[in-house]
Design a protein around this motif. Structure first.
Motif, PDB file in Angstrom:
ATOM      1  N   GLY A  25       0.814  -1.216   0.000  1.00 26.47           N
ATOM      2  CA  GLY A  25       0.000   0.000   0.000  1.00 26.47           C
ATOM      3  C   GLY A  25       0.847   1.265   0.000  1.00 26.47           C
ATOM      4  O   GLY A  25       1.052   1.879   1.038  1.00 26.47           O
ATOM      5  N   ILE A  26       1.355   1.619  -1.169  1.00 23.50           N
ATOM      6  CA  ILE A  26       2.210   2.812  -1.272  1.00 23.50           C
ATOM      7  C   ILE A  26       1.389   3.980  -1.789  1.00 23.50           C
ATOM      8  O   ILE A  26       0.612   3.837  -2.737  1.00 23.50           O
ATOM      9  CB  ILE A  26       3.403   2.545  -2.207  1.00 23.50           C
ATOM     10  CG1 ILE A  26       4.318   1.513  -1.564  1.00 23.50           C
ATOM     11  CG2 ILE A  26       4.149   3.827  -2.544  1.00 23.50           C
ATOM     12  CD1 ILE A  26       5.539   1.172  -2.367  1.00 23.50           C
ATOM     13  N   ASN A  27       1.523   5.127  -1.130  1.00 23.25           N
ATOM     14  CA  ASN A  27       0.897   6.357  -1.602  1.00 23.25           C
ATOM     15  C   ASN A  27       1.987   7.378  -1.805  1.00 23.25           C
ATOM     16  O   ASN A  27       2.832   7.570  -0.933  1.00 23.25           O
ATOM     17  CB  ASN A  27      -0.109   6.868  -0.563  1.00 23.25           C
ATOM     18  CG  ASN A  27      -1.324   5.951  -0.509  1.00 23.25           C
ATOM     19  OD1 ASN A  27      -2.095   5.853  -1.457  1.00 23.25           O
ATOM     20  ND2 ASN A  27      -1.450   5.203   0.596  1.00 23.25           N
ATOM     21  N   LEU A  28       1.976   8.006  -2.984  1.00 25.40           N
ATOM     22  CA  LEU A  28       3.073   8.929  -3.272  1.00 25.40           C
ATOM     23  C   LEU A  28       2.636   9.884  -4.366  1.00 25.40           C
ATOM     24  O   LEU A  28       1.878   9.524  -5.262  1.00 25.40           O
ATOM     25  CB  LEU A  28       4.274   8.114  -3.767  1.00 25.40           C
ATOM     26  CG  LEU A  28       5.639   8.789  -3.829  1.00 25.40           C
ATOM     27  CD1 LEU A  28       6.092   9.189  -2.425  1.00 25.40           C
ATOM     28  CD2 LEU A  28       6.647   7.835  -4.462  1.00 25.40           C
ATOM     29  N   ASP A  29       3.079  11.131  -4.273  1.00 20.48           N
ATOM     30  CA  ASP A  29       2.841  12.131  -5.325  1.00 20.48           C
ATOM     31  C   ASP A  29       4.184  12.695  -5.730  1.00 20.48           C
ATOM     32  O   ASP A  29       4.993  13.036  -4.886  1.00 20.48           O
ATOM     33  CB  ASP A  29       1.942  13.251  -4.817  1.00 20.48           C
ATOM     34  CG  ASP A  29       0.503  12.772  -4.712  1.00 20.48           C
ATOM     35  OD1 ASP A  29       0.107  12.313  -3.616  1.00 20.48           O
ATOM     36  OD2 ASP A  29      -0.180  12.799  -5.762  1.00 20.48           O
ATOM     37  N   ILE A  30       4.414  12.795  -7.043  1.00 24.90           N
ATOM     38  CA  ILE A  30       5.669  13.388  -7.512  1.00 24.90           C
ATOM     39  C   ILE A  30       5.326  14.448  -8.556  1.00 24.90           C
ATOM     40  O   ILE A  30       4.502  14.212  -9.449  1.00 24.90           O
ATOM     41  CB  ILE A  30       6.594  12.318  -8.108  1.00 24.90           C
ATOM     42  CG1 ILE A  30       7.046  11.346  -7.000  1.00 24.90           C
ATOM     43  CG2 ILE A  30       7.800  12.937  -8.792  1.00 24.90           C
ATOM     44  CD1 ILE A  30       7.725  10.096  -7.487  1.00 24.90           C
ATOM     45  N   ALA A  31       5.963  15.582  -8.409  1.00 24.90           N
ATOM     46  CA  ALA A  31       5.639  16.701  -9.310  1.00 24.90           C
ATOM     47  C   ALA A  31       6.448  16.607 -10.589  1.00 24.90           C
ATOM     48  O   ALA A  31       7.459  15.927 -10.653  1.00 24.90           O
ATOM     49  CB  ALA A  31       5.936  18.026  -8.606  1.00 24.90           C
ATOM     50  N   LYS A  32       6.012  17.311 -11.609  1.00 22.88           N
ATOM     51  CA  LYS A  32       6.725  17.309 -12.885  1.00 22.88           C
ATOM     52  C   LYS A  32       8.097  17.946 -12.719  1.00 22.88           C
ATOM     53  O   LYS A  32       8.251  18.952 -12.037  1.00 22.88           O
ATOM     54  CB  LYS A  32       5.905  18.085 -13.928  1.00 22.88           C
ATOM     55  CG  LYS A  32       6.488  17.984 -15.317  1.00 22.88           C
ATOM     56  CD  LYS A  32       5.390  18.104 -16.377  1.00 22.88           C
ATOM     57  CE  LYS A  32       5.987  18.030 -17.770  1.00 22.88           C
ATOM     58  NZ  LYS A  32       6.657  16.786 -18.042  1.00 22.88           N
ATOM     59  N   GLY A  33       9.106  17.306 -13.313  1.00 21.22           N
ATOM     60  CA  GLY A  33      10.449  17.853 -13.264  1.00 21.22           C
ATOM     61  C   GLY A  33      11.185  17.552 -11.979  1.00 21.22           C
ATOM     62  O   GLY A  33      12.344  17.913 -11.829  1.00 21.22           O
TER      63      GLY A  33
END
Ligand SMILES: Nc1ncnc2c1ncn2[C@@H]1O[C@H](COP(=O)(O)OP(=O)(O)O)[C@@H](O)[C@H]1O
Ligand SMILES: [Mg+2]
Lengths: 222, 871
Positions: A25-33
């Motif tokens: 159960g991985i939750n992650l947000d990564i932005a552009k660049g």
């Protein structure tokens, strides 16, 4: 909405003996660049996670969205096209094609896309020149040093100007000096091309090049 | 300890790669089975010939025979006068038909004319102890008495005193069964298809007055056999054979030897193709397990352990395969026994009737030994390399394999050596004519071997040469990439291509040989049987294998009475042809004696090699001197030219003939000689005729003419009327029988080759898993991968085929024109048409596609994650 959204991502390996849940159960947000480094002890599930992000394997549960697109819903063929056009991979063992020249190796994703070598020659040359390999265009991989090979792999990952590059221990097989060189170039180029880079490493000094550092342990982000 | 190694490692590795294990198993067992079935068939043939000799010779110490067509009965008195001879028992042997057999499937009945009182002192007729002849007086008093076998009588639903119709010199007559023999002795040798008459009745009925076919001698035990034999030889001269049982067997075996040599050779090649599979599998297994070997070494495993590990695995596998191969071999042998016997009988005029396949412990041991030796041989070099592996290998990180380090220097060397062998084969075979005196017949099999070795060695080199030149062309990316992949590992590509080349070469060569034989012989048969407005008359049976009952020449008058017989000037309408075997310098040839059909017939039956047909006809029928025409094979055997003189030992003593011309003739592989029937009768004193030709009026077609006269002759006279082309058809059928074995061998060999190709491709795919995973991950679709792998296999397959053609056709040309001509006796011309080329090419594409499809599917289904983790 972030460029990469990972929601409750799960991966279980089913074997005859028992099921092993690798990603829990991985939750992650990564932005552009963004340049993200992924660290953690061996067996934590880093490579597994990276392969799911790269659509090389399908998750058991949860969802990955890249640029708003849920990649879980794509067919194998569409996933392949997606990888070809929008993703770049850098492997620990370089994985260059021994039968192709340096230039052809870099042009490979475009060649697979049906373009002619004459069309892709220019962008491939440009990127190789940026990586300091303009004198090596017609060499075969076995004629190169480890550092050079990894730079060719970087050029191949970048040639399509992908939105996302995934690198699994790219310096794992290089000495410290070469490793540093490769990392410096990589960092420069992704920031110039506005490319998102997710890099697995267990070298702390390598992780320092990243904008953000993520730690994994026992299948979860900590 | 070793058993544990076997249980924990060897057996598990085999089970870990079930498909590869299965392929290896199948390839080896098929190879062994072919080899073994040929062995079994050859043994059965020899045994059958031996049984024949044994049952016919029985208790006789010596046997006198001539050409197999009889000799004057005065010989009997001469022989009897010799000291040391206890009994001399004459025999008449005649073919006859008791039922119509237009297809030649049942074959004739053997009629023995025996001295009823004395014959049982030589031959055995009784097993059950029941009386053979219940009423001896009735038997002897009535001239129409015959004895049949119990099995035949039962099969036909007959009993004692029933009558059967039989064609005799006097026409069709009824004969009564007045005696029954058990299926022992001669009856057993001829599978129950035998009947007996009193010797004088047989001579009278079959037109053999004044002749005997053989005399069996029983000697006083006090005199040495050898001295009597020497005396008899001196007394009778070279036209006669005086042989004991063993010598008779040897003479019989000599006749089938060359055919057995060739089939043994084919079996060996098929086995070789299977052997390559195990070589390949062993090689990969060892290279894949470098790490495991390193680890075992690190834990203290010694050389003997490493050897035991692999030997256990592969010797075990190949023994199991051999066992299965033995079983298959028995199956194959049983399946083809009948056809093989039929073909042999027809061409070699032998009598192999009861082919019984007997699988002995010796065969089992031979099969297992072949499996053991081949797997051990396959192991030697890879094991030697495995023993060099250092424990360090185990702890080294995954090595990055760039492939290209393997330089194909050995292959180039091998290739050149192959070419040298091929050139030597060509030169040797071609010049063997000139140096025959030095080399003799026995060197011919050597050319088969060197030619084959040349193909195997030069093939891979040519394949690589082809591929690398192909790569220079401006090709689409995927194709180019496929080529590069093939060239990356020349050793693997070469070894893969050997499987196909070898299997395919065998197919090409066997096809070329078969096509050449068939075309040559059919062309000839058509040429000599193209006489317009003519039909042939024979007894029931098949002419080509001489399995017809000879007719008496007096039948000619009867035939002339038929309607619509062509009456024309300078032409005889009904002509007899006598076909008999004749022994010259110990070898058996065929003699054809012709009535003169007259110049208006244009002597259609002659197919001249040199000169004009009419001139040859005039020479043959020259009334001023005895002339013969000779087939090319015979002329070259005796180093004679037309115009030379030739001596033949005839029943009337040695006679000199002028050679009036050389002719094309394939009725017998050894050679054929033509003379006139007048000459023949003058010296051989034989009034019989094998067939008559009737020229009929041109206003009716041959078919219509047969409908007109055929049924009457068939019912009343037991005669068959056929178009001349029937002989051609029979010859073709005999050829098919003879080639059945080599035909199935070539297809099975190709199948084994395909298995080898499949195995190689699969191994190749497994070794490239990581690379393929990587290229998939950077954007190659499944479809593209499938296409790439298929392109690789088809490219390699096609190249292998082109190379096989390039190398094999010239070798086939040399083999057919020289080596096989000499080995088998037939002087055959090489034929290979564009159509054959096309058919074989299509088969080649299908083979390489089918061998490529499985590996391609396997590759396209590979799990990316696992492939990338693959080491
Ligand atoms: N096919 C598989 N089946 C079962 N377990 C697997 C498989 N592949 C990897 N694993 C396990 O998953 C765990 C995570 O592996 P990985 O993602 O490679 O870890 P990392 O890259 O963080 O070292 C490991 O314990 C590994 O043994
Ligand atoms: Mg990892």
């Amino acid at each position: 909405m972030s460029f990469i959204e990972v929601r409750d991502l799960r991966k279980t390996y089913t074997s005859s003996a028992q099921d092993v849940e690798i990603l829990k159960g991985i939750n992650l947000d990564i932005a552009k660049g963004e340049f993200v480094s992924l660290m953690g002890p061996s067996g934590a599930g880093k490579s597994t996670f990276l392969q799911l992000l790269g659509a090389l394997d399908r998750p058991t549960g949860g969802e990955i969205r890249i640029d708003g697109k849920a990649i879980g819903g794509l067919s194998d063929h569409d996933l392949t096209i997606f990888r070809r056009r929008h993703l770049g991979f850098i492997f620990q063992f370089f994985n260059l094609m021994p039968t192709l020249s340096v230039l052809e190796n870099v042009a490979l994703p475009c060649l697979l896309d049906g373009r002619r070598i004459s069309e892709v020659r220019k962008p491939a040359e440009t990127i190789l020149t940026r990586l300091g390999l303009s004198h090596r265009l017609d060499h075969r991989p076995h004629q190169l040093s480890g550092g050079e090979m990894q730079r060719v792999a970087i050029a191949r990952a970048l040639v399509n100007r992908p939105a996302l590059i995934l690198a699994d221990e790219p310096t794992g097989n290089l000495d410290t000096k070469n490793g540093k060189e490769v990392l410096a170039i990589l960092k420069d180029l992704v920031s110039e091309f506005q490319t998102t880079l997710i890099m697995v490493t267990h070298d702390k000094s390598a992780a320092d090049y990243a904008d953000r550092r993520i730690h994994m342990q026992d299948g979860v982000v900590v | 300890m070793f058993f544990n190694l076997f249980r924990y490692f060897s057996l598990r590795y085999l089970l870990l790669n079930p498909f590869r294990t299965f392929l290896t198993f199948l390839g080896v067992s098929l190879g062994i089975s072919l080899f073994l079935s040929i062995l079994l068939l050859n043994d059965a043939t020899l045994r059958s010939l031996d049984a024949n000799v044994e049952s016919m010779t029985g208790k006789a110490d010596l046997t006198i025979t001539s050409d197999g067509m009889g000799f004057e009965d005065s010989v009997l008195e001469k022989v009897k006068g010799l000291p040391g001879i206890k009994a001399a028992i004459p025999l008449i042997i005649n073919y006859a038909y008791l039922e119509e057999d237009p297809t030649g499937s049942t074959g004739p009945m053997i009629f023995l004319g025996i001295d009823l009182l004395k014959d049982s002192s030589v031959r055995e007729y009784n097993k059950t102890g029941e009386d053979i002849i219940p009423d001896p007086l009735a038997f002897l008093n009535q001239a129409d008495s015959i004895i049949a076998t119990r099995s035949w009588v039962k099969e036909r639903g007959l009993e004692l005193e029933n009558t059967v119709e039989l064609l005799t010199k006097q026409g069709v007559k009824n004969f009564a069964i007045r005696g029954l023999v058990d299926d022992v002795g001669p009856a057993k040798a001829f599978n129950g298809r035998m009947a007996i008459m009193d010797i004088d009745a047989a001579r009278y009925n079959f037109g053999r007055d004044g002749l005997y076919d053989r005399i069996d001698l029983i000697l006083d035990k006090t005199v040495p056999v050898a001295s009597v034999q020497a005396q008899l030889k001196g007394l009778l001269g070279s036209r006669f054979r005086v042989e004991d049982k063993e010598e008779q067997s040897v003479s019989m075996q000599q006749m089938v030897k060359s055919i057995q040599d060739v089939s043994g050779m084919l079996g060996l090649i098929a086995f070789l193709v299977g052997f390559l599979i195990i070589v390949n599998t062993v090689n990969t297994a060892i290279s894949q397990r470098r790490k495991d070997i390193g680890s075992l070494r690190a834990f203290g495993a010694g050389n003997s352990h490493i050897v035991a590990l692999f030997a256990g695995e592969f010797v075990f596998l190949s023994l199991v395969s051999s066992l299965f191969g033995c079983w298959l071999g028995v199956l194959f042998a049983n399946g083809s026994a009948e056809q093989m016997a039929a073909g042999m009988n027809a061409t070699l005029l032998t009598n192999v009737s009861s082919m019984e396949i007997i699988f002995t412990v010796e065969h089992l041991l031979k099969g297992l030994a072949l499996g053991f030796v081949s797997s051990s041989a396959a192991l030697v070099y890879p094991l030697y390399k495995a023993l060099q592996i250092h424990p360090i290998e185990a702890i080294k990180p995954a090595t990055v394999d760039f492939g290209l380090h393997q330089r194909p220097r050995n292959l180039v060397l091998f290739g050149y050596l192959g070419f040298v062998l091929l050139i030597l084969t060509g030169a040797g075979a071609v010049s063997s004519d000139a140096v025959e005196a030095l080399q003799g017949k026995e060197v011919q099999p050597l050319f088969l071997l060197t030619g084959l070795a040349g193909i195997v060695m030069a093939g891979p080199y040519l394949v690589l040469l082809f591929l690398s030149n192909l790569q220079r062309l401006p090709l689409p990316f995927l194709l180019n990439f496929s080529l590069a992949n093939l060239l990356k590992n020349p050793a693997r590509t070469a070894s893969t291509s050997i499987h196909l080349s070898l299997g395919f070469s065998l197919v090409i060569i066997v096809s070329a040989i078969n096509v050449s034989f068939k075309s040559t012989i059919i062309t000839w048969a058509n040429a000599i049987t193209s006489t317009p407005n003519a039909v042939n008359v024979t007894s029931w049976g098949s002419v080509s294998g001489l399995q017809v009952q000879p007719l008496h020449e007096s039948l000619k008058e009867k035939l002339l009475q038929l309607p619509k017989v062509l009456v024309a000037e300078r032409r005889n309408a009904v002509n007899g042809i006598r076909i008999v075997p004749v022994t010259i310098s110990g070898e058996r040839f065929m003699l054809k004696a012709f009535d003169n059909p007259g110049p208006a017939s244009r002597y259609q039956f002659i197919d001249p090699i040199e000169g004009d047909r009419m001139d040859l006809g005039r020479n043959l029928f020259d009334p001023t001197q005895d002339q013969v025409l000779m087939s090319e094979t015979m002329l070259s055997k005796f180093k004679k030219r037309p115009g030379d003189f030739f001596d033949i030992e005839t029943p009337a003593g040695p006679k000199r003939f002028r050679i009036g011309g050389n002719i094309r003739e394939f009725a017998s592989p050894n050679g054929v000689i033509y003379m006139t029937r007048d000459t023949y009768k003058k010296y051989w004193k034989d009034p019989l005729v094998t067939l008559f030709t009737i020229a009929h009026s041109p206003e009716i077609t041959g078919k219509a003419y047969i409908d007109l006269v055929g049924p009457g002759l068939n019912q009343k006279e037991h005669l068959m009327v056929n178009l001349p082309s029937k002989i051609g058809e029979e010859v073709q059928k005999n050829l098919n029988n003879n080639m059945a074995m080599s035909d199935s061998t070539k297809w099975i060999a190709l199948f084994i080759g395909t298995l080898g190709l499949l195995n190689s491709f699969l191994i190749g795919i497994l070794q490239r898993f990581r690379e393929l995973g990587c290229i998939r991950s950077i954007g190659m679709t499944r479809g593209q991968l499938l296409v790439m792998i298929l392109t690789e296999s088809v490219t390699l397959g096609m190249t292998g085929i082109v190379v096989a053609f390039l190398l094999t056709l010239p070798v086939g040309y040399v083999w057919v024109n020289w080596t096989l001509s000499r080995l088998l006796g037939w002087k055959v011309e090489f034929y290979f048409t564009g159509q054959d080329l096309l058919i074989l090419s299509v088969i080649g594409v299908v083979v390489s596609l089918s061998a490529g499809i499985l590996p391609a599917l396997r590759a396209s289904r590979l799990k990316l994650r696992e492939a990338l983790a693959y080491e």
